[in-house]
Design a protein around this motif. Sequence first.
Motif, short mmCIF file in Angstrom:
data_model
loop_
_atom_site.label_atom_id
_atom_site.label_comp_id
_atom_site.label_asym_id
_atom_site.label_seq_id
_atom_site.Cartn_x
_atom_site.Cartn_y
_atom_site.Cartn_z
N LYS A 12 -4.93 26.76 -11.88
CA LYS A 12 -5.92 26.18 -11.00
C LYS A 12 -7.31 26.62 -11.38
N GLY A 13 -7.37 27.73 -12.08
CA GLY A 13 -8.65 28.42 -12.28
C GLY A 13 -9.75 27.60 -12.93
N ALA A 14 -9.37 26.69 -13.84
CA ALA A 14 -10.41 25.99 -14.61
C ALA A 14 -10.94 24.76 -13.90
N LEU A 15 -10.40 24.43 -12.71
CA LEU A 15 -10.80 23.16 -12.09
C LEU A 15 -12.29 23.03 -11.80
N PRO A 16 -12.92 24.01 -11.13
CA PRO A 16 -14.37 23.84 -10.87
C PRO A 16 -15.18 23.71 -12.16
N PHE A 17 -14.86 24.54 -13.14
CA PHE A 17 -15.56 24.49 -14.42
C PHE A 17 -15.34 23.14 -15.10
N ALA A 18 -14.09 22.67 -15.13
CA ALA A 18 -13.78 21.41 -15.81
C ALA A 18 -14.53 20.25 -15.16
N MET A 19 -14.60 20.24 -13.82
CA MET A 19 -15.29 19.15 -13.14
C MET A 19 -16.78 19.18 -13.45
N ASP A 20 -17.38 20.35 -13.49
CA ASP A 20 -18.80 20.44 -13.85
C ASP A 20 -19.02 20.05 -15.31
N LEU A 21 -18.09 20.48 -16.17
CA LEU A 21 -18.21 20.16 -17.60
C LEU A 21 -18.14 18.64 -17.80
N LEU A 22 -17.23 17.98 -17.11
CA LEU A 22 -17.10 16.51 -17.24
C LEU A 22 -18.43 15.82 -16.99
N ARG A 23 -19.13 16.30 -15.96
CA ARG A 23 -20.41 15.68 -15.61
C ARG A 23 -21.49 15.92 -16.66
N ASN A 24 -21.22 16.86 -17.56
CA ASN A 24 -22.18 17.16 -18.62
C ASN A 24 -21.76 16.61 -19.97
#
Length: 177
Positions: free
Chosen positions: A44-56
Amino acid sequence: MSYAQSEVDVFIDVPKLNEAVARLGAQITRDYQGKEITVIAIMKGALPFAMDLLRNINGPVSLEVLGCSSYQGTETTGEVRITYDVTKPLAGRHLLVVEDIIDTGLTMKFLLENLQARHPASIKVCTLLEKPSRAKTKVQIDYKGLVIEDKFVVGYGLDFDEKYRNLPYIGVIKGTD
Ligand code: IMP
Ligand code: MG
């Protein structure tokens, strides 16, 4: 003082995280020109990072999530199991595995072997954090956010006993530093 501030000291603040995510997004955008990326966010750990990365990432991206967990005592054996698998075939796709932290490297080693067996066109690894002092195996890292010393960190997806994933920053639990 908020609940979070009373229990966790800030280690990497929000502006620094945003800067790292923007830098990684720009690098990935540049490197994948003309290719569609399949981001595999590790739960679960990478979810916030992955969502922010997608937007970039400025380009075509599809998103898959993959859950994995280490068996008890896996630090030595590296025994990992998949608790939730992707829902689409990965053959012929350009995979970008997005992880919160690479510590011993054993989880990523397992994941890369597992994903490679599904015959993707390419696999790259993006991690927000790396703790090189704890490495037990050499693991491929194509995009790295920040290198940290050997501290147990929480927040921005990372947990201690499922707590603190909701903090907007990366911190260290008071009294554990
Ligand atoms: P590795 O297999 O030792 O590289 O461990 C990777 C996994 O361990 C990460 O995906 C995290 O779930 C967890 N982990 C490692 N270090 C930390 C930490 O400092 N805080 C929270 N979780 C961690
Ligand atoms: Mg993890």
